[in-house]
Write an enzyme that holds these catalytic residues in place. Structure first.
Site, PDB file in Angstrom:
ATOM      1  N   GLY A 190       0.375 -45.916 -31.811  1.00  0.00           N
ATOM      2  CA  GLY A 190      -0.261 -46.182 -33.090  1.00  0.00           C
ATOM      3  C   GLY A 190      -0.799 -44.925 -33.743  1.00  0.00           C
ATOM      4  O   GLY A 190      -0.692 -44.740 -34.960  1.00  0.00           O
TER       5      GLY A 190
ATOM      6  N   GLU B  73      -6.883 -49.561 -20.460  1.00  0.00           N
ATOM      7  CA  GLU B  73      -6.151 -50.821 -20.571  1.00  0.00           C
ATOM      8  C   GLU B  73      -5.091 -50.887 -19.471  1.00  0.00           C
ATOM      9  O   GLU B  73      -4.190 -50.056 -19.409  1.00  0.00           O
ATOM     10  CB  GLU B  73      -5.486 -50.943 -21.944  1.00  0.00           C
ATOM     11  CG  GLU B  73      -4.826 -52.285 -22.169  1.00  0.00           C
ATOM     12  CD  GLU B  73      -4.211 -52.424 -23.548  1.00  0.00           C
ATOM     13  OE1 GLU B  73      -4.240 -53.520 -24.096  1.00  0.00           O
ATOM     14  OE2 GLU B  73      -3.700 -51.402 -24.070  1.00  0.00           O
TER      15      GLU B  73
ATOM     16  N   LYS C   6      12.134 -53.679 -35.883  1.00  0.00           N
ATOM     17  CA  LYS C   6      12.635 -53.174 -34.614  1.00  0.00           C
ATOM     18  C   LYS C   6      11.934 -53.889 -33.469  1.00  0.00           C
ATOM     19  O   LYS C   6      10.730 -53.728 -33.262  1.00  0.00           O
ATOM     20  CB  LYS C   6      12.413 -51.670 -34.463  1.00  0.00           C
ATOM     21  CG  LYS C   6      13.198 -51.100 -33.255  1.00  0.00           C
ATOM     22  CD  LYS C   6      12.651 -49.783 -32.744  1.00  0.00           C
ATOM     23  CE  LYS C   6      11.559 -49.959 -31.746  1.00  0.00           C
ATOM     24  NZ  LYS C   6      12.029 -50.499 -30.431  1.00  0.00           N
TER      25      LYS C   6
ATOM     26  N   GLY D  65       1.319 -52.526 -30.748  1.00  0.00           N
ATOM     27  CA  GLY D  65       1.709 -51.835 -29.527  1.00  0.00           C
ATOM     28  C   GLY D  65       0.567 -50.991 -29.004  1.00  0.00           C
ATOM     29  O   GLY D  65      -0.610 -51.285 -29.232  1.00  0.00           O
ATOM     30  N   SER D  66       0.907 -49.926 -28.323  1.00  0.00           N
ATOM     31  CA  SER D  66      -0.095 -49.102 -27.659  1.00  0.00           C
ATOM     32  C   SER D  66      -0.866 -48.249 -28.652  1.00  0.00           C
ATOM     33  O   SER D  66      -0.365 -47.879 -29.721  1.00  0.00           O
ATOM     34  CB  SER D  66       0.571 -48.200 -26.620  1.00  0.00           C
ATOM     35  OG  SER D  66       1.316 -47.173 -27.246  1.00  0.00           O
ATOM     36  N   THR D  67      -2.089 -47.902 -28.278  1.00  0.00           N
ATOM     37  CA  THR D  67      -2.915 -47.043 -29.119  1.00  0.00           C
ATOM     38  C   THR D  67      -2.290 -45.663 -29.288  1.00  0.00           C
ATOM     39  O   THR D  67      -2.334 -45.073 -30.381  1.00  0.00           O
ATOM     40  CB  THR D  67      -4.325 -46.924 -28.510  1.00  0.00           C
ATOM     41  OG1 THR D  67      -4.928 -48.228 -28.508  1.00  0.00           O
ATOM     42  CG2 THR D  67      -5.198 -45.964 -29.299  1.00  0.00           C
ATOM     43  N   GLU D  68      -1.683 -45.160 -28.226  1.00  0.00           N
ATOM     44  CA  GLU D  68      -1.062 -43.836 -28.288  1.00  0.00           C
ATOM     45  C   GLU D  68       0.025 -43.785 -29.349  1.00  0.00           C
ATOM     46  O   GLU D  68       0.069 -42.864 -30.181  1.00  0.00           O
ATOM     47  CB  GLU D  68      -0.478 -43.470 -26.919  1.00  0.00           C
ATOM     48  CG  GLU D  68       0.231 -42.132 -26.884  1.00  0.00           C
ATOM     49  CD  GLU D  68       0.915 -41.849 -25.557  1.00  0.00           C
ATOM     50  OE1 GLU D  68       1.603 -40.829 -25.456  1.00  0.00           O
ATOM     51  OE2 GLU D  68       0.758 -42.657 -24.627  1.00  0.00           O
TER      52      GLU D  68
ATOM     53  N   GLU E 109      -2.087 -52.982 -34.952  1.00  0.00           N
ATOM     54  CA  GLU E 109      -2.768 -53.833 -33.968  1.00  0.00           C
ATOM     55  C   GLU E 109      -2.453 -53.243 -32.609  1.00  0.00           C
ATOM     56  O   GLU E 109      -1.322 -53.323 -32.130  1.00  0.00           O
ATOM     57  CB  GLU E 109      -2.295 -55.285 -34.080  1.00  0.00           C
ATOM     58  CG  GLU E 109      -3.219 -56.271 -33.389  1.00  0.00           C
ATOM     59  CD  GLU E 109      -2.738 -56.673 -32.010  1.00  0.00           C
ATOM     60  OE1 GLU E 109      -3.274 -56.088 -31.029  1.00  0.00           O
ATOM     61  OE2 GLU E 109      -1.846 -57.528 -31.905  1.00  0.00           O
TER      62      GLU E 109
ATOM     63  N   CYS F 123      -2.891 -57.855 -25.556  1.00  0.00           N
ATOM     64  CA  CYS F 123      -3.769 -56.806 -26.092  1.00  0.00           C
ATOM     65  C   CYS F 123      -5.225 -57.234 -26.076  1.00  0.00           C
ATOM     66  O   CYS F 123      -6.120 -56.412 -25.867  1.00  0.00           O
ATOM     67  CB  CYS F 123      -3.360 -56.450 -27.516  1.00  0.00           C
ATOM     68  SG  CYS F 123      -1.722 -55.704 -27.648  1.00  0.00           S
TER      69      CYS F 123
END
Length: 477
Positions: A240, A388, A183, A235-238, A257, A291
């Site tokens: 993830g 970030e 995706k 992508g974003s930590t949130e 990552e 990132c």
């Protein structure tokens, strides 16, 4: 004094072969997706580029089943040398269509065309070339005597490096005998769908690669699907963390990552002119949409004034504007939403007392642009030092001793990358052993190679991509 100006050097957008509409790619064919079509924008002009059909839950199911059939009947049974031929073919086709892909990437993403042309597209091809070389050598990779593929890989990629992140995900998956449902990001689906055309050109067996455009709900459906054996996300930590919760308790393999807040540490013996160029590349490359961007500059107190003077002058020479102009250094922010986040965090830096310096470069009235900005006098407690920003904004902190530099560099929940600038090799090794980061660059920044593993610790994720180590995520030894 004579002031020299660069004449415009625009790349023709016609090279992109832009279509009015694009569709999902399932089982070797472009199909009508069941989701609501989306319109992808040119962030430099805010114009609609194309309408893109999106997937729904039934499309995700169809794509996963197609990938499963291809895995069981065709792909996993092929000798590695045969899989390698397909990867080599894909790599060559990316090279042959490199100019088209570079212009399309710039139109859809907003990054300068010289970055798409000279970095993103060549490196994407290099990943397929590199992993093609591993396809028939997996038993010699040190990952067990008989490493086997996992099955179907569900992959979700971000908008900052659309085609390159696709290559980071798909190349190792195919080389190791897995099939893929990918995706792309909602705002940058176009080069992924042209990559689907390349798969057709390469005569890749149907179902080996499937591309499903859409919003976050499509990615969530893919992650949850019981037919997926391995999930890879950048992508974003949130997000993830959400994926990790969804996968917990299942047999699915997972690599993440995620975000970063990298420290670029400059000691008083560093070559300052070289360091300035490394700092600029570390934070202003791709508008800071990286990132591993060096978004925190840690400068030794004795050289911080000289370093800042050189840095401000260098940043003032960066050219911001039309991403299709080959002279442009700073392109457009990818979306209005991201521009809003950058502005909000920059305002917090002003409110918390940091000293803001912004490049005097002209900013286009139309499009999503933000001038390169440097904050000095930054304290560890400020949001611009902790969160970030994912934009062209640098926070400058100071230190006195190497021990203080390590403490400040590690004072973050992230751990993706770091940079060290000094003439002493022993100090570089001392720092590298103490910095909690997946990658530490010495007297350079943002250097990547398909043979070198990349990944982070803590809230920057886990697992590695690239190199021999990156193969392990797609194998069951």
């Amino acid at each position: 004094m004579t002031m020299w100006e660069y004449a415009p050097a625009p790349e023709s957008r016609d090279i992109a072969n832009l279509k009015a509409a694009y569709r999902p790619f399932v089982n070797g064919e472009f199909v009508d997706g069941g989701g609501e079509p989306l319109k992808t924008l040119n962030p430099a002009t805010e114009e609609v580029l194309a309408e893109v059909g999106t997937a729904n839950a039934s499309d995700v199911d169809a794509a996963v089943k197609a990938a499963r059939r291809a895995y069981e009947r065709t792909w996993s049974a092929l000798p590695g040398s045969e899989r390698a031929k397909y990867l080599f073919r894909i790599a060559r086709l990316i090279q042959e269509r490199a100019r088209e892909l570079a212009v399309l990437e710039t139109l859809d993403n907003g990054k300068p065309v010289k970055e798409s042309r000279d970095a993103d597209i060549p490196t994407a091809a290099a990943h397929f070339f590199y992993h093609a070389g591993w396809a028939d050598k997996l038993s010699y990779a040190g990952l067990g005597p008989d490493p086997r593929p996992l099955g179907v890989a569900g992959q979700v990629i971000p908008w900052n490096f659309p085609l390159l992140m696709l290559a980071w995900k798909i190349a190792p998956a195919l080389a190791t005998g897995n099939t893929v449902v990918l995706k792309p990001a909602e705002t940058t689906p176009l080069t992924a769908l042209v990559f689907a055309e390349i798969c057709q050109q390469a005569d890749l067996p149907p179902g080996v690669v499937n591309i499903l455009p859409g919003a976050g709900d499509v990615g969530a459906e893919l992650v949850r699907h019981p037919g997926v054996d391995k999930v890879a996300f950048t992508g974003s930590t949130e997000v993830g963390k959400q994926i990790q919760r969804a996968v917990a308790g299942t047999p699915k393999r997972l690599t993440l990552e995620l975000g970063g807040k990298a420290a670029n540490v400059v000691f008083d013996d560093a070559p300052l002119d070289q360091a300035v160029d490394g700092i600029v590349n570390g934070i202003f490359f791709n508008q800071g949409h990286v990132c591993c961007a060096g978004s925190r500059l840690l400068a030794q107190e004795s050289v911080v004034d000289e370093l800042l003077a050189k840095l401000r002058y260098r940043v003032s020479t960066l050219r911001l504007g039309d991403p299709l102009d080959k002279n442009t250094d700073i392109g457009a922010i990818n979306s209005a939403e991201q521009l809003g986040k950058i502005r909000e965090l920059v305002e917090s830096g002003d409110n918390e007392g940091a000293h803001r310096w912004t490049s005097p470069c002209p900013v286009p009235e139309r499009g999503f642009f933000f001038a390169p900005t440097v904050f000095s006098g930054v304290q560890q407690s400020m949001r611009i030092a902790r969160e970030e920003i994912f934009g062209p904004v640098l926070s400058v902190l100071t230190f006195r001793t190497p021990e203080e530099a390590v403490a400040k560099a590690n004072n973050t929940p992230y751990g993706l990358s770091a940079g060290v600038w000094t003439e002493k090799g022993s100090r570089i090794l001392w720092m590298a052993n103490r910095l909690r980061a997946g990658v530490v660059w010495a007297n350079t920044f943002n250097r990547f190679d398909p043979a070198a593993p990349f990944g982070g610790y803590r809230e920057s994720g886990f697992g590695r991509e690239g190199g021999r180590t990156g193969l392990e995520a797609y194998l069951d030894a």
